[in-house]
Scaffold this active site. Structure first.
Site, short mmCIF file in Angstrom:
data_model
loop_
_atom_site.label_atom_id
_atom_site.label_comp_id
_atom_site.label_asym_id
_atom_site.label_seq_id
_atom_site.Cartn_x
_atom_site.Cartn_y
_atom_site.Cartn_z
N LYS A 45 19.74 33.93 32.96
CA LYS A 45 18.92 35.14 32.84
C LYS A 45 19.08 36.09 34.01
CE LYS A 45 14.74 34.05 30.48
NZ LYS A 45 13.37 33.60 30.78
N GLY A 102 19.47 24.29 41.14
CA GLY A 102 19.44 22.96 40.56
C GLY A 102 20.63 22.72 39.64
N GLY A 128 15.42 28.67 43.08
CA GLY A 128 14.48 29.77 43.29
C GLY A 128 14.12 29.94 44.76
P1 ADP Z 1 20.57 27.33 38.83
O1 ADP Z 1 19.67 26.22 38.33
O2 ADP Z 1 21.77 26.80 39.53
O3 ADP Z 1 19.82 28.36 39.62
P2 ADP Z 1 20.31 28.82 36.40
O4 ADP Z 1 19.15 27.97 36.03
O5 ADP Z 1 20.08 30.22 36.76
O6 ADP Z 1 21.16 28.10 37.57
O7 ADP Z 1 21.35 28.86 35.19
C1 ADP Z 1 21.90 27.70 34.64
C2 ADP Z 1 22.13 27.83 33.18
O8 ADP Z 1 22.84 29.03 32.86
C3 ADP Z 1 22.94 26.68 32.66
O9 ADP Z 1 22.11 25.86 31.86
C4 ADP Z 1 24.05 27.36 31.86
O10 ADP Z 1 24.30 26.74 30.61
C5 ADP Z 1 23.51 28.76 31.66
N1 ADP Z 1 24.57 29.73 31.35
C6 ADP Z 1 25.68 29.99 32.06
N2 ADP Z 1 26.48 30.85 31.39
C7 ADP Z 1 25.86 31.14 30.22
C8 ADP Z 1 26.17 31.93 29.09
N3 ADP Z 1 27.32 32.61 29.03
N4 ADP Z 1 25.29 31.98 28.07
C9 ADP Z 1 24.15 31.27 28.12
N5 ADP Z 1 23.78 30.49 29.14
C10 ADP Z 1 24.63 30.42 30.19
MG MG Z 2 18.28 26.19 36.72
#
Ligand code: ADP
Ligand code: MG
Length: 402
Positions: free
Chosen positions: A204, A357, A381
């Protein structure tokens, strides 16, 4: 900030707020990185004769009251078992958070013994916006111990009872994990070696807009991929098919694009994609060789040209921060972008930090050499908010008083 290692703890009961929020698949822990990262502080306190009571949250329990949440779970049971294995000693799991069971354990445990309270988010008060409601839970938690140690870096950006209110009621100090995280993040925010390249992905754009806005003034290059990239591409007038779009963010994204251009920050977006006909591991998929995504398909990963482009944009970096996988790495067909970015960052000589995470879990699964990154942060976050320049409530509480 006081350091937990400097506290006199022999014969005292220490409440350690840890971040043990590990990913679970049907009740089984799929990545125990956060538990492992929490061990040094616990081991040190136990070795020095403290009785250690650990407080942590897991997932997002739902329900209006404690009984509903406790019934729905998730329980910290699998975490208690794994923690016991890793510590090499029994870990008693309380039957509640700060009730009868926790009190009995707290009053009967001895030096060198460890216990874990149940999922603190079973208590609706933990996340309440009402200071008095949180304060009441904090009082019950504080009554269990003599000293508070804050070591749950991943929860430091939350103004929650166990993170923000409880340390105010007890002598308190920061654990080793928190101190390590803050040391690295401080390096990123104070005169980073250049070029400073930031890679952002994840689902997002709304989660990350604030940090992007702030980094526009600090980083030399921003590489944007993952689900959030499609809102950027849409703002530039590209077709994005059925890819995830946050239409309400288009205005803000347009502003960020203009700000970046004005500040002379290079903002790099995907130039090709791996698309699928639906969001599933076994979806039909193919490479789309340009930035536009055909109707009826959705972008799931960066394509080969973007993988090369990102690697080139990382090659001369002296400082790198990466948060958010550039593709749906959980599905093997869409993990190549995440692997490519991880390898390109692994090849950088300089300060390289991975935060988040999912990002941390993704890179651990890639089995890169252990020294591929300078630091794998346990906080998503929390690290982003630190980089945004915001004060983290949990850190502020630990810095306050003695
Ligand atoms: P983090 O936990 O490292 O901060 P986020 O929670 O922001 O990362 O994002 C992780 C998620 O983003 C993963 O579950 C991944 O599947 C999703 N993601 C990555 N690329 C896409 C995409 N093109 N469309 C939908 N979801 C995506
Ligand atoms: Mg995440």
């Amino acid at each position: 900030m006081n350091r937990a290692e400097d506290l006199e703890v022999a014969g005292r009961t220490v409440l350690v707020r840890a971040d043990l929020n590990v990913p679970l698949d049907s009740g089984a822990i799929t990545d125990d990185g956060r538990i492992r990262a929490s061990l040094p502080t616990m081991r040190d306190l136990l070795a020095r004769g403290a009785a250690v009571i650990v407080c942590a949250h897991l997932g997002r329990p739902t329900g209006d009251d404690y009984p509903a949440r406790a019934a729905g779970g998730p329980s910290l049971r699998p975490v208690a078992d794994r923690l016991a294995e890793l510590l090499g000693r029994p870990v008693t799991l309380a039957g509640d958070v700060a009730g009868e069971s926790a009190s009995v354990i707290a009053t009967t445990m001895g030096a060198g013994e460890a216990a874990l309270l149940e999922n603190v988010r079973f208590e609706p008060a933990e996340t309440s916006k009402d200071d008095q409601v949180r304060g009441d839970l904090a009082g019950r938690l504080a009554a269990l111990a003599d000293v508070y140690v804050g070591d749950g870096f991943g929860a430091m950006h939350r103004k929650h009872a166990s993170v923000y209110d409880t340390p105010r009621l007890l002598p308190h100090a920061a654990g080793q994990l928190v101190l390590a995280e803050v040391t690295v993040l401080r390096q990123l925010t104070t005169s980073p070696a250049r070029p400073y390249v930031v890679v952002l992905g994840g689902a997002k754009v709304s989660d990350k807009l604030a940090v992007i806005g702030n980094l526009v003034g600090k980083a030399d290059r921003l590489l944007i991929a993952g689900g959030m990239a499609y809102t950027f591409l849409a703002a530039q007038g590209h077709r994005i098919g059925d890819s995830i779009l946050q239409a309400d963010q288009l205005g803000q994204v347009t502003t960020v694009l203009a700000d970046a251009a004005r500040a002379g920050v290079e903002l790099v977006l995907p130039v090709d994609h791996v698309v699928a006909d639906r969001f599933a591991a076994d979806a039909r998929h193919e490479v789309v060789p340009g930035p536009d995504i055909p109707d009826g398909t959705m972008g799931m990963d960066i394509g080969p040209a973007t993988r090369d482009l990102f690697a080139r944009k990382l090659a001369d970096a002296k400082t790198v921060f990466w948060n958010g996988p550039p593709g749906v790495f959980e599905f093997p067909a869409f993990a190549a972008g995440t692997r490519a970015v991880a390898e390109a960052i692994g090849a950088v000589t300089g300060l390289t930090v991975v935060g988040g995470g999912d990002s941390a879990a993704a890179v651990r699964h890639l089995n890169l050499p252990p020294d591929a990154f300078t630091h794998i942060s346990t906080g998503g976050g929390a690290s982003l908010e630190y980089l945004e320049g915001r004060a983290l409530p949990g850190l502020a509480a630990l810095e306050d008083g003695t």
